[in-house]
Design a protein around this motif. Structure first.
Motif, PDB file in Angstrom:
ATOM      1  N   GLY A   1       0.815  -1.216   0.000  1.00  0.00           N
ATOM      2  CA  GLY A   1       0.000   0.000   0.000  1.00  0.00           C
ATOM      3  C   GLY A   1       0.845   1.262   0.000  1.00  0.00           C
ATOM      4  N   LEU A   2       1.955   1.243   0.726  1.00  0.00           N
ATOM      5  CA  LEU A   2       2.833   2.417   0.780  1.00  0.00           C
ATOM      6  C   LEU A   2       3.534   2.652  -0.558  1.00  0.00           C
ATOM      7  CD1 LEU A   2       4.378   1.948   4.330  1.00  0.00           C
ATOM      8  CD2 LEU A   2       3.088   3.952   3.567  1.00  0.00           C
ATOM      9  N   LEU A   3       4.081   1.592  -1.118  1.00  0.00           N
ATOM     10  CA  LEU A   3       4.773   1.719  -2.405  1.00  0.00           C
ATOM     11  C   LEU A   3       3.794   2.196  -3.476  1.00  0.00           C
ATOM     12  CD1 LEU A   3       7.139   1.261  -4.358  1.00  0.00           C
ATOM     13  CD2 LEU A   3       6.479  -1.150  -4.475  1.00  0.00           C
ATOM     14  N   ASN A   4       2.679   1.514  -3.557  1.00  0.00           N
ATOM     15  CA  ASN A   4       1.650   1.856  -4.540  1.00  0.00           C
ATOM     16  C   ASN A   4       1.089   3.259  -4.288  1.00  0.00           C
ATOM     17  OD1 ASN A   4      -0.649   1.093  -6.482  1.00  0.00           O
ATOM     18  ND2 ASN A   4      -1.747   1.591  -4.591  1.00  0.00           N
ATOM     19  N   GLY A   5       0.868   3.566  -3.009  1.00  0.00           N
ATOM     20  CA  GLY A   5       0.305   4.868  -2.659  1.00  0.00           C
ATOM     21  C   GLY A   5       1.219   6.020  -3.061  1.00  0.00           C
ATOM     22  N   ALA A   6       2.534   5.774  -3.024  1.00  0.00           N
ATOM     23  CA  ALA A   6       3.479   6.817  -3.420  1.00  0.00           C
ATOM     24  C   ALA A   6       3.213   7.256  -4.863  1.00  0.00           C
ATOM     25  CB  ALA A   6       4.913   6.299  -3.281  1.00  0.00           C
ATOM     26  N   PHE A   7       2.971   6.294  -5.736  1.00  0.00           N
ATOM     27  CA  PHE A   7       2.706   6.637  -7.140  1.00  0.00           C
ATOM     28  C   PHE A   7       1.372   7.379  -7.281  1.00  0.00           C
ATOM     29  CE2 PHE A   7       5.755   3.086  -7.579  1.00  0.00           C
ATOM     30  CZ  PHE A   7       6.714   3.741  -8.340  1.00  0.00           C
TER      31      PHE A   7
ATOM     32  N   VAL B   1      -5.012  -0.806  -6.787  1.00  0.00           N
ATOM     33  CA  VAL B   1      -4.157  -1.633  -5.928  1.00  0.00           C
ATOM     34  C   VAL B   1      -4.371  -1.283  -4.459  1.00  0.00           C
ATOM     35  CG1 VAL B   1      -1.763  -2.175  -5.315  1.00  0.00           C
ATOM     36  CG2 VAL B   1      -2.402  -1.908  -7.717  1.00  0.00           C
ATOM     37  N   GLY B   2      -4.650  -0.021  -4.197  1.00  0.00           N
ATOM     38  CA  GLY B   2      -4.484   0.563  -2.879  1.00  0.00           C
ATOM     39  C   GLY B   2      -5.462   0.167  -1.793  1.00  0.00           C
ATOM     40  N   TRP B   3      -5.589   1.085  -0.852  1.00  0.00           N
ATOM     41  CA  TRP B   3      -6.281   0.837   0.417  1.00  0.00           C
ATOM     42  C   TRP B   3      -7.739   0.433   0.227  1.00  0.00           C
ATOM     43  CZ3 TRP B   3      -2.169   0.445   3.074  1.00  0.00           C
ATOM     44  CH2 TRP B   3      -1.108   1.340   2.923  1.00  0.00           C
ATOM     45  N   THR B   4      -8.343   0.765  -0.906  1.00  0.00           N
ATOM     46  CA  THR B   4      -9.734   0.341  -1.143  1.00  0.00           C
ATOM     47  C   THR B   4      -9.811  -0.661  -2.294  1.00  0.00           C
ATOM     48  OG1 THR B   4     -10.075   2.224  -2.630  1.00  0.00           O
ATOM     49  CG2 THR B   4     -10.685   2.540  -0.322  1.00  0.00           C
ATOM     50  N   GLY B   5      -8.652  -1.167  -2.730  1.00  0.00           N
ATOM     51  CA  GLY B   5      -8.629  -2.101  -3.850  1.00  0.00           C
ATOM     52  C   GLY B   5      -8.061  -3.451  -3.457  1.00  0.00           C
ATOM     53  N   LEU B   6      -7.041  -3.894  -4.202  1.00  0.00           N
ATOM     54  CA  LEU B   6      -6.462  -5.227  -3.976  1.00  0.00           C
ATOM     55  C   LEU B   6      -5.975  -5.405  -2.537  1.00  0.00           C
ATOM     56  CD1 LEU B   6      -4.314  -5.549  -7.251  1.00  0.00           C
ATOM     57  CD2 LEU B   6      -6.389  -6.828  -6.731  1.00  0.00           C
ATOM     58  N   VAL B   7      -5.344  -4.367  -1.988  1.00  0.00           N
ATOM     59  CA  VAL B   7      -4.826  -4.469  -0.611  1.00  0.00           C
ATOM     60  C   VAL B   7      -5.975  -4.734   0.362  1.00  0.00           C
ATOM     61  CG1 VAL B   7      -3.841  -3.086   1.279  1.00  0.00           C
ATOM     62  CG2 VAL B   7      -2.699  -3.141  -0.940  1.00  0.00           C
ATOM     63  N   GLN B   8      -7.045  -3.965   0.205  1.00  0.00           N
ATOM     64  CA  GLN B   8      -8.191  -4.177   1.089  1.00  0.00           C
ATOM     65  C   GLN B   8      -8.847  -5.544   0.842  1.00  0.00           C
ATOM     66  OE1 GLN B   8     -11.903  -1.831   0.640  1.00  0.00           O
ATOM     67  NE2 GLN B   8     -11.695  -1.402   2.818  1.00  0.00           N
ATOM     68  N   GLY B   9      -8.993  -5.901  -0.433  1.00  0.00           N
ATOM     69  CA  GLY B   9      -9.619  -7.190  -0.770  1.00  0.00           C
ATOM     70  C   GLY B   9      -8.875  -8.350  -0.132  1.00  0.00           C
ATOM     71  N   GLN B  10      -7.544  -8.314  -0.230  1.00  0.00           N
ATOM     72  CA  GLN B  10      -6.758  -9.403   0.348  1.00  0.00           C
ATOM     73  C   GLN B  10      -6.840  -9.379   1.875  1.00  0.00           C
ATOM     74  OE1 GLN B  10      -5.611 -12.001  -0.905  1.00  0.00           O
ATOM     75  NE2 GLN B  10      -3.956 -12.784   0.373  1.00  0.00           N
ATOM     76  N   ALA B  11      -6.838  -8.200   2.454  1.00  0.00           N
ATOM     77  CA  ALA B  11      -6.952  -8.099   3.925  1.00  0.00           C
ATOM     78  C   ALA B  11      -8.291  -8.677   4.382  1.00  0.00           C
ATOM     79  CB  ALA B  11      -6.810  -6.647   4.379  1.00  0.00           C
ATOM     80  N   LEU B  12      -9.375  -8.328   3.698  1.00  0.00           N
ATOM     81  CA  LEU B  12     -10.688  -8.862   4.068  1.00  0.00           C
ATOM     82  C   LEU B  12     -10.722 -10.369   3.857  1.00  0.00           C
ATOM     83  CD1 LEU B  12     -13.092  -6.160   2.536  1.00  0.00           C
ATOM     84  CD2 LEU B  12     -12.475  -6.465   4.952  1.00  0.00           C
ATOM     85  N   ASP B  13     -10.106 -10.826   2.763  1.00  0.00           N
ATOM     86  CA  ASP B  13     -10.083 -12.247   2.453  1.00  0.00           C
ATOM     87  C   ASP B  13      -9.350 -13.025   3.550  1.00  0.00           C
ATOM     88  OD1 ASP B  13     -10.920 -14.176   0.559  1.00  0.00           O
ATOM     89  OD2 ASP B  13      -8.858 -14.417  -0.131  1.00  0.00           O
ATOM     90  N   LEU B  14      -8.340 -12.395   4.126  1.00  0.00           N
ATOM     91  CA  LEU B  14      -7.591 -13.030   5.221  1.00  0.00           C
ATOM     92  C   LEU B  14      -8.273 -12.788   6.566  1.00  0.00           C
ATOM     93  CD1 LEU B  14      -4.013 -11.971   4.051  1.00  0.00           C
ATOM     94  CD2 LEU B  14      -4.887 -14.311   4.085  1.00  0.00           C
TER      95      LEU B  14
END
Lengths: 305, 305
Positions: free
Chosen positions: A127-133, B158-171
């Motif tokens: 999230g941090l790496l991606n968020g930077a972009f 990818v970010g906090w409301t996308g893939l990162v969040q999806g994977q976090a919820l999935d886990l």
């Protein structure tokens, strides 16, 4: 960050005008970092935990100073400086994982995987790496051309010849000299921080080459001093797990005996600091970036490296 | 990729003109992916291993088809499509790690951490995600404004409301409905793939809303069908470790008994496919994106889902 902490930063910086300037810059950067990172969901909480822990913000400061030195408005470079800091923090989160350096302490607090678990820490790093972009793409004070340049500069610093390669070499996946390892681990992002600042200021192309030299030399000096600190300081003083590098090729371990290694590493750092200062003096008004080399020397002396 | 494999792709696609079109598109994408990823250093070798393993390239295809549907040149969208595929592959590399889903098989081959170790796999994932932004920044056929738009779209996915969040919820780190999880895991990047294609074509703003709906619905359909496949297929047929989701909230496990769950998941997918097709028909010439919904339905029928 509370105003009390900000005041403490500035007070501790002492009477030196440049040091006070840096302390106030650090405060501005930390306030903006806090704004840029959302709250909500464990990965973002873990990312905030790592990003907002006490830190020097050296790479972010370098971006703003490079912009200043190239005649740009500091406000325009602020979000880009925060993006640089986000990339740096992401690299710390990843490098500290059990699968990598397996470190327990960073920035004076337990590493994020110790607090949130490996899975959430990995998601925080992503999230941090991606968020930077994302932050760069949305930097309204920059033109699209400037934003694209910064994205390219950051991506090159992280990628196959930057942080990724540096960490791989550091983990002994491949052959690399001490300079290759230090450049990848540290120098590449220092170069990117300087070039990103120049991009924010719309600096002429002629400024780029000396900034690349400056970033590289400053990064190599910093890493050599950090190796010394790793060797001589306690975890508490360094604010991170030290002596994780005992079996690695560090600046200290290049020497055959520890004290000789320490002396060699310090003189290595000194040479790189001088080269950095020389390169900086060739960029527009060289003073902020030259002053930064002095500041780094003083910082490491203060903590005993 | 060898030409023999490309021919095999096209032959296997059968007589259907659209299927042949997709097979040839997939070939073009794979040739370009091979060019975009450097060789050198273990992380890039691990990244190539994952990126160039046999795959459907569905998200990349979606980017090119969205560009085509919005009247853009496919060549201009090719590098962006490859960036989307790099982001997707990075997410697979990370999600399969022992700290996450701990999967052994993906794309018909052992997962990269099984072959290269956890550390190199993490670096490969970082390199792929980061490299995607670099590819977009250097996409010469797009204007700086278009590149910035694509960077923003990808970062949001990818970010906090996308893939990162999806994977976090999935886990199970947090509360989320099945649609929240599926949107984060799959829908967000489908939306980004469609919007990135539209950006490459310079599509009017009016095209964006239906493309968001299309990407979301197609992603939800795809994830529901993938859950069914996970339940009914062997690892060999699915090309990845199946039944890793036994204790997760999947479309299949929403039903109280497995067969009812399977039927419910299939009808859920059907509804989402119809909604996707309806949204697609509102975007310029709707045919390529409508045809893609049919293609996905046929694909999953063929593999038994």
């Amino acid at each position: 960050m509370s105003f009390t902490i900000a005041e403490k930063n500035i007070r501790e910086a002492g009477g030196d005008g440049f040091a006070q300037d840096l302390a106030s810059l650090k405060m501005v950067i930390e306030v903006r970092l806090d704004q840029l990172l959302p709250r909500g969901g464990e990965p973002s909480l873990a990312a905030r935990y790592s990003l907002l822990a006490p830190a020097k913000r050296l790479r972010a400061v370098l971006t703003v100073l490079a912009a200043r030195q190239c005649g740009g408005a500091e406000e325009a470079a602020l979000d880009v400086a925060c993006a640089v800091e986000m990339v740096h923090t992401a690299s710390l989160v990843f490098d500290d994982l059990p699968a990598m350096d397996d470190a327990d302490l960073r920035r004076g607090v337990p590493t994020p995987h110790k607090v949130y678990g490996d899975d959430v820490a990995i998601l925080a790093g992503i999230g941090l790496l991606n968020g930077a972009f994302g932050v760069v793409a949305q930097a309204q004070s920059l033109s699209p051309t400037q934003r694209v340049e910064v994205v390219e500069v950051l991506s090159r610093a992280v990628g196959w010849t930057g942080l990724v390669q540096g960490q791989a070499l550091d983990l002994a996946h491949g052959e690399g000299s001490i300079d290759d390892i230090h450049y990848g681990k540290t120098g590449a992002l220092f170069v990117a921080a300087a070039l990103a600042g120049a991009a924010c200021a719309g600096a002429p192309v002629s400024a780029r080459a000396p900034l690349v030299t400056y970033g590289r030399e400053l990064g190599l000096a910093y890493q050599a001093l950090d190796d010394v600190l790793d060797h001589v300081a306690s975890d508490g003083l360094a604010g991170k797990s030290t002596r994780k590098d005992a079996d690695k090729r560090t600046a200290v371990m290049l020497g055959s005996v520890p004290s000789g290694g320490l002396r060699a590493a310090k003189s290595r750092a000194e040479r790189h600091l001088e080269a950095a200062a020389e390169a900086a003096s060739a960029v527009c008004d060289g003073s902020p970036l030259v002053a930064l080399t002095e500041h780094i020397r003083a910082h490491f002396e203060k903590v005993g490296a």
